[in-house]
Design an enzyme around this catalytic site. Structure first.
Site, PDB file in Angstrom:
ATOM      1  N   GLN A  98       5.346  -6.139   4.369  1.00 53.41           N
ATOM      2  CA  GLN A  98       4.579  -4.982   3.925  1.00 53.41           C
ATOM      3  C   GLN A  98       4.026  -4.212   5.130  1.00 53.41           C
ATOM      4  OE1 GLN A  98       0.710  -5.054   2.028  1.00 53.41           O
ATOM      5  NE2 GLN A  98       1.517  -3.914   0.296  1.00 53.41           N
ATOM      6  N   TYR A 179      -5.820   2.493   1.054  1.00 58.92           N
ATOM      7  CA  TYR A 179      -5.508   2.581   2.485  1.00 58.92           C
ATOM      8  C   TYR A 179      -4.883   3.951   2.789  1.00 58.92           C
ATOM      9  CZ  TYR A 179      -6.891  -2.272   2.377  1.00 58.92           C
ATOM     10  OH  TYR A 179      -7.622  -3.417   2.204  1.00 58.92           O
ATOM     11  N   ARG A 226       4.662   0.062  -2.631  1.00 61.14           N
ATOM     12  CA  ARG A 226       3.621  -0.428  -3.534  1.00 61.14           C
ATOM     13  C   ARG A 226       2.611   0.671  -3.805  1.00 61.14           C
ATOM     14  NH1 ARG A 226      -0.636  -5.490  -3.189  1.00 61.14           N
ATOM     15  NH2 ARG A 226       0.011  -6.475  -5.129  1.00 61.14           N
ATOM     16  N   GLY A 321       0.068 -13.202  -7.051  1.00 66.52           N
ATOM     17  CA  GLY A 321      -0.652 -13.299  -5.793  1.00 66.52           C
ATOM     18  C   GLY A 321      -1.367 -14.627  -5.676  1.00 66.52           C
ATOM     19  N   ARG A 322      -2.603 -14.665  -6.173  1.00 69.01           N
ATOM     20  CA  ARG A 322      -3.429 -15.864  -6.002  1.00 69.01           C
ATOM     21  C   ARG A 322      -2.761 -17.153  -6.461  1.00 69.01           C
ATOM     22  NH1 ARG A 322      -8.611 -12.647  -8.118  1.00 69.01           N
ATOM     23  NH2 ARG A 322      -6.880 -12.047  -9.488  1.00 69.01           N
TER      24      ARG A 322
HETATM   25  C1  PHB Z   1      -7.452  -7.195   2.390  1.00 77.00           C
HETATM   26  O1  PHB Z   1      -7.262  -7.459   3.575  1.00 77.00           O
HETATM   27  O2  PHB Z   1      -8.473  -7.539   1.811  1.00 77.00           O
HETATM   28  C2  PHB Z   1      -6.433  -6.453   1.660  1.00 77.00           C
HETATM   29  C3  PHB Z   1      -5.328  -5.998   2.328  1.00 77.00           C
HETATM   30  C4  PHB Z   1      -4.373  -5.278   1.668  1.00 77.00           C
HETATM   31  C5  PHB Z   1      -4.544  -5.026   0.333  1.00 77.00           C
HETATM   32  C6  PHB Z   1      -5.622  -5.494  -0.353  1.00 77.00           C
HETATM   33  C7  PHB Z   1      -6.576  -6.217   0.325  1.00 77.00           C
HETATM   34  O3  PHB Z   1      -3.648  -4.294  -0.309  1.00 77.00           O
END
Ligand code: PHB
Length: 367
Positions: A98, A179, A226, A321-322
């Protein structure tokens, strides 16, 4: 019968199943933002995912916003990532990287020469980041000048080239979570008056220039993106017409014939129904012009939701994810409907092997 565990072609990437590992920030890079042997072990342990989307990785020193996140712009970083991709490939997996620029979500102490973060805007986010001194408020940003945009796009291109040199099967551009690219897309954070602000077409310009640069460098069939249409993550405000904006974005993207689009539904890591949004309309609009484009969904899916989503055709691939943090063998556990291990919230960011590479697979637990 579910197809969640069946192979799927994602652009040029032959994935063994339709379960992706979502990108997860773990803050374990070494000096000079170089990936480590420990990171190679972590990703190799998770190689049974159909596709690993490796953690958000800055495209340039300017793109960094948190302590100890990895980069993909120097030869040293390429060599570090090569150990990661070799490990995953040796275990039969596929992995993309990514590509990340945090924009205004950064702090002067993380940036070269103590420079200010750069963004679409000079307005500061009400957000915090993690530095060597712990959690701190992000620093006020500087709005990028129009004449800096070609250099910024070139940074994405260079990072994509480095990722392929490092052995990745492809790249995912990070257009989500408040971001840099998201800061340009939304009218809540884009107050520009140049060709990169104002109309929807102007706000989408940076994204399109980045996608064109990256696809021309590595191939559209090795490029994903994304998006997170309504997330409030990183104190990003809502666009005044999120549905209209993202309908336009996917219509613009479809002719590029990307390998995949990856949608965060709702609030990142939070409520899926955070705000009303018609993701299915977006998917159908996209597929109309790019039927082979793979549609990856993410955010709070469990086994049954993933099976249902793929069976109904609302998703081609589901990213977890988690659950992948504490279950390196997540695919095995989902396939056989076995219990999932709980995650330790205290070892997510930074540190060593604890809470990173020491979560056992069921086979190891039984052994
Ligand atoms: C994070 O570093 O907390 C983080 C990074 C990328 C993301 C979401 C969270 O898309």
């Amino acid at each position: 019968m579910t197809r969640l565990f069946d192979p799927i072609q994602i652009g040029a990437i032959a994935a063994a199943n339709r379960i992706a590992m979502a990108p997860l920030t773990r803050n374990r890079a070494a000096a000079h933002q170089v990936p480590t042997e420990l990171m190679a072990t972590y990703y190799q342990q998770r190689a049974s995912a159909g596709l690993i989307i490796a953690e958000a990785t800055q495209i340039s020193p300017e793109g960094q916003g948190y302590l100890d996140t990895p980069g993909i712009y120097s030869p040293e970083q390429v060599a570090g990532w090569k150990k990661v991709t070799d490990g995953v490939h040796a275990a039969g997996g596929k992995i993309v990287l990514q590509l990340w620029h945090v924009g205004r979500i950064s702090h002067v102490s993380l940036l070269p020469g103590g420079m200010s973060p750069v963004s679409s805007t000079a307005r500061v986010a009400k957000a915090q980041t993690f530095t060597k001194d712990g959690f701190v408020d992000v620093s006020p940003p500087r709005a990028l000048r129009t004449d800096e945009m070609p250099r910024l796009v070139a940074d994405y291109r260079h990072a994509a080239k480095c990722a392929i040199q490092a052995g990745f099967d492809g790249v995912e551009v990070h257009g989500a979570n408040g971001y840099l690219i998201d800061q340009f897309l939304r009218d809540s954070t884009n107050d520009r008056t140049d060709a990169y602000g104002g109309s929807v077409a102007n706000r989408v310009r940076l994204l399109m220039e980045v996608m064109q640069a990256v696809t021309s460098e590595v191939g559209a069939d090795r490029t994903g993106l994304r998006l997170s249409p309504v997330t409030p993550f990183s104190d990003i405000g809502q666009d005044s017409d999120a549905q209209g904006l993202f309908n336009h974005v996917v219509a613009q993207l479809a002719p590029l014939k990307l390998a995949y689009l990856h949608l965060i539904e709702g609030n990142t890591g939070g409520a899926r129904d955070y705000l009303p949004f018609d993701y299915e309309a977006l998917r159908q609009r996209y597929k109309q012009d790019h039927p082979q484009g793979v549609w990856i969904v993410n955010n709070g899916y469990d086994r049954q939701m993933a099976i249902d989503g793929v069976t109904k055709g609302q998703a081609d691939v589901v990213a977890f994810g988690r659950p992948f943090i504490s279950n390196p063998d997540l695919v095995h556990r989902l396939r056989d409907n076995l219990p999932l291990a709980a995650l330790d919230p205290n070892t997510l960011y930074g540190g060593d092997a604890k809470g990173y590479t020491d979560y056992p697979s069921l086979a190891e637990t039984a052994g």
